[in-house]
Design a protein around this motif. Structure first.
Motif, PDB file in Angstrom:
ATOM      1  N   PHE A   1      -6.904  -2.139  -0.646  1.00  0.00           N
ATOM      2  CA  PHE A   1      -6.772  -1.491  -1.835  1.00  0.00           C
ATOM      3  C   PHE A   1      -6.876   0.342  -1.561  1.00  0.00           C
ATOM      4  N   THR A   2      -7.753   0.411  -0.951  1.00  0.00           N
ATOM      5  CA  THR A   2      -7.572   1.933  -0.779  1.00  0.00           C
ATOM      6  C   THR A   2      -6.249   2.430  -0.003  1.00  0.00           C
ATOM      7  N   ARG A   3      -5.579   1.590   0.686  1.00  0.00           N
ATOM      8  CA  ARG A   3      -4.651   2.159   1.608  1.00  0.00           C
ATOM      9  C   ARG A   3      -3.342   1.762   0.399  1.00  0.00           C
ATOM     10  N   ALA A   4      -3.449   1.019  -0.466  1.00  0.00           N
ATOM     11  CA  ALA A   4      -2.399   0.920  -1.490  1.00  0.00           C
ATOM     12  C   ALA A   4      -2.616   2.120  -2.535  1.00  0.00           C
ATOM     13  N   ASN A   5      -3.745   2.473  -2.764  1.00  0.00           N
ATOM     14  CA  ASN A   5      -4.073   3.813  -3.536  1.00  0.00           C
ATOM     15  C   ASN A   5      -3.412   4.829  -3.018  1.00  0.00           C
ATOM     16  N   ALA A   6      -3.465   4.905  -1.591  1.00  0.00           N
ATOM     17  CA  ALA A   6      -3.207   6.142  -0.742  1.00  0.00           C
ATOM     18  C   ALA A   6      -1.537   6.267  -0.925  1.00  0.00           C
ATOM     19  N   TYR A   7      -0.847   4.966  -0.627  1.00  0.00           N
ATOM     20  CA  TYR A   7       0.565   4.863  -0.831  1.00  0.00           C
ATOM     21  C   TYR A   7       0.939   5.173  -1.903  1.00  0.00           C
ATOM     22  N   TRP A   8       0.352   4.869  -3.229  1.00  0.00           N
ATOM     23  CA  TRP A   8       0.663   5.131  -4.710  1.00  0.00           C
ATOM     24  C   TRP A   8       0.802   6.579  -4.660  1.00  0.00           C
ATOM     25  N   LYS A   9      -0.121   7.391  -4.194  1.00  0.00           N
ATOM     26  CA  LYS A   9      -0.280   8.903  -4.245  1.00  0.00           C
ATOM     27  C   LYS A   9       0.742   9.450  -3.208  1.00  0.00           C
ATOM     28  N   GLU A  10       1.179   8.849  -2.501  1.00  0.00           N
ATOM     29  CA  GLU A  10       2.063   9.597  -1.341  1.00  0.00           C
ATOM     30  C   GLU A  10       3.613   9.528  -2.322  1.00  0.00           C
ATOM     31  N   ARG A  11       3.655   8.476  -3.067  1.00  0.00           N
ATOM     32  CA  ARG A  11       4.865   8.384  -3.861  1.00  0.00           C
ATOM     33  C   ARG A  11       4.820   9.238  -5.214  1.00  0.00           C
ATOM     34  N   GLY A  12       3.778   9.891  -5.206  1.00  0.00           N
ATOM     35  CA  GLY A  12       3.948  10.922  -6.501  1.00  0.00           C
ATOM     36  C   GLY A  12       3.303  10.783  -7.610  1.00  0.00           C
ATOM     37  N   LYS A  13       2.266   9.372  -7.534  1.00  0.00           N
ATOM     38  CA  LYS A  13       1.654   8.766  -8.614  1.00  0.00           C
ATOM     39  C   LYS A  13       0.192   9.108  -8.552  1.00  0.00           C
ATOM     40  N   LYS A  14      -0.386   8.871  -9.576  1.00  0.00           N
ATOM     41  CA  LYS A  14      -1.943   9.105  -9.469  1.00  0.00           C
ATOM     42  C   LYS A  14      -2.425   7.527  -8.820  1.00  0.00           C
ATOM     43  N   GLU A  15      -3.760   7.856  -8.380  1.00  0.00           N
ATOM     44  CA  GLU A  15      -4.269   6.622  -7.734  1.00  0.00           C
ATOM     45  C   GLU A  15      -4.415   5.695  -8.968  1.00  0.00           C
ATOM     46  N   LEU A  16      -4.253   4.294  -8.636  1.00  0.00           N
ATOM     47  CA  LEU A  16      -4.201   3.421  -9.747  1.00  0.00           C
ATOM     48  C   LEU A  16      -5.881   2.834  -9.963  1.00  0.00           C
TER      49      LEU A  16
ATOM     50  N   PHE B   1      -0.944  -3.996   7.579  1.00  0.00           N
ATOM     51  CA  PHE B   1      -2.053  -4.680   7.836  1.00  0.00           C
ATOM     52  C   PHE B   1      -1.439  -5.938   8.684  1.00  0.00           C
ATOM     53  N   GLN B   2      -0.036  -5.886   8.850  1.00  0.00           N
ATOM     54  CA  GLN B   2       0.727  -7.359   9.246  1.00  0.00           C
ATOM     55  C   GLN B   2       0.105  -8.505   8.806  1.00  0.00           C
ATOM     56  N   ILE B   3       0.346  -8.607   7.615  1.00  0.00           N
ATOM     57  CA  ILE B   3      -0.105  -9.897   6.697  1.00  0.00           C
ATOM     58  C   ILE B   3       1.221 -10.576   6.156  1.00  0.00           C
ATOM     59  N   GLU B   4       1.470 -11.871   6.549  1.00  0.00           N
ATOM     60  CA  GLU B   4       2.582 -12.547   5.988  1.00  0.00           C
ATOM     61  C   GLU B   4       2.643 -12.575   4.366  1.00  0.00           C
ATOM     62  N   MET B   5       3.681 -12.077   4.000  1.00  0.00           N
ATOM     63  CA  MET B   5       3.957 -12.290   2.455  1.00  0.00           C
ATOM     64  C   MET B   5       4.288 -13.439   1.882  1.00  0.00           C
ATOM     65  N   ASP B   6       4.029 -13.738   0.730  1.00  0.00           N
ATOM     66  CA  ASP B   6       4.438 -15.002  -0.083  1.00  0.00           C
ATOM     67  C   ASP B   6       4.081 -16.456   0.474  1.00  0.00           C
ATOM     68  N   ARG B   7       3.078 -16.408   1.138  1.00  0.00           N
ATOM     69  CA  ARG B   7       2.491 -17.740   1.818  1.00  0.00           C
ATOM     70  C   ARG B   7       1.966 -18.343   0.496  1.00  0.00           C
TER      71      ARG B   7
END
Length: 329
Positions: A25-40, A194-200
């Motif tokens: 979730f910390t990384r998701a927040n950072a990516y959100w910021k990198e895209r010009g949005k506020k931390e969620l 994080f190399q996690i398989e999606m949609d399992r």
């Protein structure tokens, strides 16, 4: 800004599920910021102690805050517990009461693996679907009979309550929640980082079926033993009920109440567990294994195997037995 609370329960719990949830979730927040949005999310680790020991003091987690200081939160993550579920539930009643209160105030809740025991103890899962680690399923059913346990499911999502299967499958739940709260793009990014398989969707392929034996119906226990001793035979329910001198309808009812499966389902699961072990440990062909577990129809065997494991016999053997040659039917 939304608020995310990652709980740090009392007692020895699973550190990886706390750290993993925090990192993703910390990384998701950072990516959100990198895209010009506020931390969620504002992310807090919270508990009732200033520090909690893990693995006999090898690690110590110091929560950011006490739950008493959080009047409102949007999402609560309950980490995996230790294996003494009764003790874990009793030792965390303050957290359980707080979880119930927060949900009734609008918070959503996600439990990881055996964290479902804490969630179920709140009463919020009564009449609802839930998953947990397959190895804890029998204990969970006995402790919380009002909960609709879906142990084959990797993730359940119902009325703002999320649960997931066992161990490191919590990573799949975290990606699921990232997509739900952020967006698909952020979820894909985190899955790649994080190399996690999606949609399992299932933990069936990882389940080791041992049969629910924590009940007191001696007739059903004898029937279970009978089924398990005759793997190569096709046993009808009529034959079973006659063997143990119980009427068919009454036998079905007692068997389902004691094991959570119909006699036919139980027989299928026992046979498929034996088939799985044969594929894991031998070079037998699919036909050989099929006959050993009482099937003569290849199509029927494949369909039941896939229904229970989520994989075809060939896919299963390829995944778990690299030395075996690809059998030709």
């Amino acid at each position: 800004m939304k608020h995310l609370t990652i709980l740090v329960p009392e007692g020895e719990n699973n550190l990886s599920s706390i750290v993993g949830a925090y990192k993703i979730f910390t990384r998701a927040n950072a990516y959100w910021k990198e895209r010009g949005k506020k931390e969620l999310f504002k992310i807090d680790l919270a508990g009732i102690s200033k520090a909690v020991d893990f693995y006999d003091g090898l690690f110590i987690v110091k929560p950011h805050t006490n739950i008493a200081a959080i009047s409102k939160t949007n999402l609560i993550i309950i980490p995996s517990l230790n294996h003494n579920y009764i003790k874990a539930v009793k030792g965390n009643q303050l957290l359980i009461d707080w979880i119930e209160k927060q949900y009734k105030s609008g918070a959503e809740i996600a439990s990881i693996c055996t964290g479902a025991f804490m969630l179920a103890a709140s009463g919020l899962l009564d009449g609802r679907s839930c998953s947990t680690h397959w190895a804890a399923a029998d204990t969970f059913r006995n402790m919380f009979p009002k909960v609709m346990l879906q142990v084959d499911k990797l993730i359940t999502d119902e009325n703002g309550i999320y649960t997931n299967g066992g161990a490191y499958s919590f990573l799949n739940l975290m990606i699921y929640l990232v997509e739900k709260y952020y967006d698909r793009q952020t979820a894909i990014f985190c899955s790649k980082v994080f190399q996690i398989e999606m949609d399992r969707q299932s933990q069936s392929a990882f389940t080791i079926f041992t049969g629910q034996k924590l009940h007191s119906d001696e007739v059903v226990k004898k029937a279970q033993a009978y089924i398990e001793s005759k793997l190569d035979e096709k046993i009808s329910v009529e034959h079973l009920s006659s063997e143990f001198a119980v009427g068919r309808r009454n036998f079905d009812r007692r068997f389902i109440k004691a094991t959570g499966n119909t006699p036919a389902e139980y027989s299928q699961r026992v046979k498929m567990e034996a088939a799985k072990k044969a594929f894991e440990t031998s070079r037998k062909t699919i036909n050989e294994v099929m006959y050993e577990v009482g099937y003569s129809d290849v199509k029927a065997f494949r369909e039941v195997f896939r229904k229970i494991t989520g994989l075809s016999p060939l896919e299963y053997r390829s995944r778990y037995n690299k030395e075996a040659t690809a059998g030709v039917i």
